[in-house]
Design a protein around this motif. Sequence first.
Motif, PDB file in Angstrom:
ATOM      1  N   ARG A   9      -2.415  25.339  -5.050  1.00 32.93           N
ATOM      2  CA  ARG A   9      -2.094  25.119  -6.488  1.00 32.93           C
ATOM      3  C   ARG A   9      -2.324  26.322  -7.565  1.00 32.93           C
ATOM      4  O   ARG A   9      -3.332  26.980  -7.160  1.00 32.93           O
ATOM      5  N   ASP A  10      -1.321  26.621  -8.185  1.00 34.29           N
ATOM      6  CA  ASP A  10      -1.460  27.739  -9.111  1.00 34.29           C
ATOM      7  C   ASP A  10      -2.718  27.642 -10.102  1.00 34.29           C
ATOM      8  O   ASP A  10      -3.431  28.380 -10.552  1.00 34.29           O
ATOM      9  N   ALA A  11      -3.095  26.308 -10.430  1.00 37.50           N
ATOM     10  CA  ALA A  11      -4.265  25.982 -11.183  1.00 37.50           C
ATOM     11  C   ALA A  11      -5.704  26.296 -10.607  1.00 37.50           C
ATOM     12  O   ALA A  11      -6.728  26.344 -11.154  1.00 37.50           O
ATOM     13  N   THR A  12      -5.528  26.441  -9.200  1.00 35.69           N
ATOM     14  CA  THR A  12      -7.072  26.949  -8.902  1.00 35.69           C
ATOM     15  C   THR A  12      -7.075  28.330  -8.186  1.00 35.69           C
ATOM     16  O   THR A  12      -7.634  28.630  -7.494  1.00 35.69           O
ATOM     17  N   ALA A  13      -6.431  29.210  -9.036  1.00 37.05           N
ATOM     18  CA  ALA A  13      -6.532  30.506  -8.651  1.00 37.05           C
ATOM     19  C   ALA A  13      -7.892  31.213  -8.734  1.00 37.05           C
ATOM     20  O   ALA A  13      -8.465  32.082  -8.235  1.00 37.05           O
ATOM     21  N   ILE A  14      -8.560  30.753  -9.812  1.00 39.86           N
ATOM     22  CA  ILE A  14      -9.866  31.097 -10.189  1.00 39.86           C
ATOM     23  C   ILE A  14     -10.886  30.682  -9.106  1.00 39.86           C
ATOM     24  O   ILE A  14     -11.977  31.284  -8.777  1.00 39.86           O
ATOM     25  N   HIS A  15     -10.621  29.423  -8.490  1.00 41.79           N
ATOM     26  CA  HIS A  15     -11.337  28.982  -7.252  1.00 41.79           C
ATOM     27  C   HIS A  15     -11.231  29.871  -6.185  1.00 41.79           C
ATOM     28  O   HIS A  15     -12.090  30.075  -5.370  1.00 41.79           O
ATOM     29  N   GLY A  16      -9.837  30.000  -5.908  1.00 43.43           N
ATOM     30  CA  GLY A  16      -9.552  30.894  -4.717  1.00 43.43           C
ATOM     31  C   GLY A  16     -10.118  32.337  -4.933  1.00 43.43           C
ATOM     32  O   GLY A  16     -10.701  33.044  -4.093  1.00 43.43           O
ATOM     33  N   ALA A  17     -10.342  32.949  -6.091  1.00 37.33           N
ATOM     34  CA  ALA A  17     -11.112  34.148  -6.255  1.00 37.33           C
ATOM     35  C   ALA A  17     -12.681  33.911  -6.090  1.00 37.33           C
ATOM     36  O   ALA A  17     -13.166  35.092  -5.642  1.00 37.33           O
ATOM     37  N   ASN A  18     -13.197  32.993  -6.399  1.00 37.54           N
ATOM     38  CA  ASN A  18     -14.687  32.663  -5.963  1.00 37.54           C
ATOM     39  C   ASN A  18     -14.888  32.701  -4.536  1.00 37.54           C
ATOM     40  O   ASN A  18     -15.839  33.000  -3.982  1.00 37.54           O
ATOM     41  N   VAL A  19     -13.797  32.225  -3.857  1.00 36.40           N
ATOM     42  CA  VAL A  19     -13.846  32.420  -2.323  1.00 36.40           C
ATOM     43  C   VAL A  19     -13.643  33.587  -1.814  1.00 36.40           C
ATOM     44  O   VAL A  19     -13.957  34.187  -0.971  1.00 36.40           O
ATOM     45  N   GLY A  20     -12.704  34.199  -2.539  1.00 38.10           N
ATOM     46  CA  GLY A  20     -12.020  35.701  -2.207  1.00 38.10           C
ATOM     47  C   GLY A  20     -13.268  36.679  -2.204  1.00 38.10           C
ATOM     48  O   GLY A  20     -13.195  37.594  -1.338  1.00 38.10           O
ATOM     49  N   ILE A  21     -14.140  36.509  -3.173  1.00 38.61           N
ATOM     50  CA  ILE A  21     -15.206  37.496  -3.152  1.00 38.61           C
ATOM     51  C   ILE A  21     -16.193  37.329  -2.102  1.00 38.61           C
ATOM     52  O   ILE A  21     -17.004  38.453  -1.611  1.00 38.61           O
ATOM     53  N   GLN A  22     -16.486  35.846  -1.605  1.00 40.57           N
ATOM     54  CA  GLN A  22     -17.178  35.847  -0.422  1.00 40.57           C
ATOM     55  C   GLN A  22     -16.651  36.341   0.854  1.00 40.57           C
ATOM     56  O   GLN A  22     -17.377  37.346   1.616  1.00 40.57           O
ATOM     57  N   ILE A  23     -15.268  36.247   1.181  1.00 45.78           N
ATOM     58  CA  ILE A  23     -14.693  36.809   2.326  1.00 45.78           C
ATOM     59  C   ILE A  23     -14.828  38.471   1.983  1.00 45.78           C
ATOM     60  O   ILE A  23     -14.770  39.106   3.048  1.00 45.78           O
ATOM     61  N   SER A  24     -14.523  38.942   0.931  1.00 45.80           N
ATOM     62  CA  SER A  24     -14.507  40.367   0.622  1.00 45.80           C
ATOM     63  C   SER A  24     -15.955  41.030   0.982  1.00 45.80           C
ATOM     64  O   SER A  24     -15.901  41.950   1.651  1.00 45.80           O
ATOM     65  N   ALA A  25     -17.164  40.324   0.714  1.00 45.87           N
ATOM     66  CA  ALA A  25     -18.557  40.748   1.392  1.00 45.87           C
ATOM     67  C   ALA A  25     -18.374  40.797   2.622  1.00 45.87           C
ATOM     68  O   ALA A  25     -18.996  41.995   3.306  1.00 45.87           O
ATOM     69  N   PHE A  26     -18.001  40.010   3.425  1.00 47.47           N
ATOM     70  CA  PHE A  26     -18.058  39.920   4.985  1.00 47.47           C
ATOM     71  C   PHE A  26     -17.010  41.079   5.659  1.00 47.47           C
ATOM     72  O   PHE A  26     -17.292  41.814   6.312  1.00 47.47           O
ATOM     73  N   ALA A  27     -15.773  41.172   4.643  1.00 51.30           N
ATOM     74  CA  ALA A  27     -15.087  42.103   5.087  1.00 51.30           C
ATOM     75  C   ALA A  27     -15.462  43.534   4.736  1.00 51.30           C
ATOM     76  O   ALA A  27     -15.477  44.495   5.834  1.00 51.30           O
ATOM     77  N   LEU A  28     -16.330  43.725   3.825  1.00 49.75           N
ATOM     78  CA  LEU A  28     -16.766  45.305   3.567  1.00 49.75           C
ATOM     79  C   LEU A  28     -18.095  45.395   4.661  1.00 49.75           C
ATOM     80  O   LEU A  28     -18.015  46.368   4.871  1.00 49.75           O
ATOM     81  N   ALA A  29     -18.756  44.591   4.876  1.00 48.18           N
ATOM     82  CA  ALA A  29     -19.717  44.630   6.031  1.00 48.18           C
ATOM     83  C   ALA A  29     -19.142  44.998   7.443  1.00 48.18           C
ATOM     84  O   ALA A  29     -19.768  45.246   8.174  1.00 48.18           O
ATOM     85  N   THR A  30     -18.036  44.545   7.736  1.00 50.76           N
ATOM     86  CA  THR A  30     -17.651  44.623   9.180  1.00 50.76           C
ATOM     87  C   THR A  30     -16.396  45.862   9.188  1.00 50.76           C
ATOM     88  O   THR A  30     -15.795  46.101  10.015  1.00 50.76           O
ATOM     89  N   GLY A  31     -16.451  46.555   7.972  1.00 51.77           N
ATOM     90  CA  GLY A  31     -15.441  47.733   7.756  1.00 51.77           C
ATOM     91  C   GLY A  31     -14.068  47.438   7.506  1.00 51.77           C
ATOM     92  O   GLY A  31     -13.317  48.293   7.953  1.00 51.77           O
ATOM     93  N   GLU A  32     -13.681  46.285   7.246  1.00 48.46           N
ATOM     94  CA  GLU A  32     -12.335  46.054   7.076  1.00 48.46           C
ATOM     95  C   GLU A  32     -12.013  46.431   5.779  1.00 48.46           C
ATOM     96  O   GLU A  32     -11.557  45.551   4.754  1.00 48.46           O
TER      97      GLU A  32
END
Length: 463
Positions: free
Chosen positions: A357-380
């Motif tokens: 849903r378009d209305a949950t873009a900010i929710h997706g961003a809160n998930v995205g920052i968590q995945i970003s942390a893992f990606a950063l830690a694994t060199g992705e």
Amino acid sequence: MIRHARLLAALAVALLLSACAQPFDTPPAQPSPEMIAATRALPPMKTFGAAHPEPPRRSNTELARDFIDLTMKLENGESLPVFTRFSEPVTIALTGDVTPIFRTELSRLVTRIRREAGVDLRQVKAPDTAAIVIEAIARADLQSEVPAAACFVLPRHITWAEFSSRRRISGLNWSGLTERTAATIFIPADVSPQEIRDCLHEETAQALGPVNDLYRLEDSIFNDDNMHSVLTGFDMLILKATYDPALRNGMTAGELAAVLPGVFNRINPAGRRYATRPYEPSTKSWLRAIDGALTPDRSMGARRNSATRALELALDAGWDDTRLGLSFLTSGRLAAGGNGPQALEDFFQAGYVYQQRDATAIHGANVGIQISAFALATGEMDTVLRLADKHIPAAEQAENAALLADFLLVKAAALDALGRTGEASATRRDGYGWARYGLRSDADVLRRAAEIDALVPRALEGT
């Protein structure tokens, strides 16, 4: 497209080799002496300009239903006997340990409510003449009396000294009102500008109208998932309906149900064209479980058990909305410290729910920052950059400076690792500016940056 399987495999290897792969819900690293010295060179605090909220994309039948649940029930489940609101104009004033950010943000808020909701809200200087009084107090004082609250509102005039005196005080129950004539909001003064602003928005809106929060709402500040921190287009429409001439103090829920369809069709004609989704209220068992998972003073084991239970209940109920997303996100956050692969899988599942849903873009961003942390830690690093560029617009739209800063600082760390130092420096400086609005102190800004930089695998540092 995020390379799900590859990132999971890389994470598994990283967890075997290092303990650095942690998400952002862990204790912060200490800033280095160099970073402490850099405090003097931090850029000015950034602030948001004019708001551009998205209108709700839901049927007026849903809006009328949500209105009744928000205004005729309390968060504890108690039903209110009658509808109440203030008589206009409604005056509002500041008192206590007021800092400049209070004045700036209250002025912005009053302007928005007047323009977007059409409520005749007027800021006055004298607290003793105002219908709504906002008292700024020390955070420690507030936490000592109401540990679970970041800020709160009461339906009468009362000073902090009176409230904290421990003597019995009447008139603090919303269910005893037949109309609204007074309210007092208590907000800590020694927190970040963003926290002050968030409290001003939510508590002022509650003083004026809705007194309930609903986890099922995807586009509202009236939701304990704390995804939205400023009043949304939905929230302004609810306030507009609250002060519509067709409503009056003393109406019952049945009387509201009879007039609200006409009110929303008149003030929100676009809502006529949307299909009405099924009504699926949150179950008491899921509410108990998710609240238990989100309660910070419980043991980690108890919180994880509650998160597992909430996820099971959401899946069993067949929900595909924000409640399922929150259940996955909460499970991932609580699993991250002890089970990185499971946490990442939960984050991917939450992201899938929110991207529907378009209305949950900010929710997706809160998930995205968590995945970003893992990606950063694994060199992705390419994944980090894609995630940041994808979610930064949502953080900006939602005026979430803390989240925006995280994405910019993560992006800067990835750019540095890729040898793009000029871009990294400019991005990091931008992140510092937003972090100074979103976090409580410059020391917190530096600790956050150190925490993020510490995620980069050492083999990549300086390459």
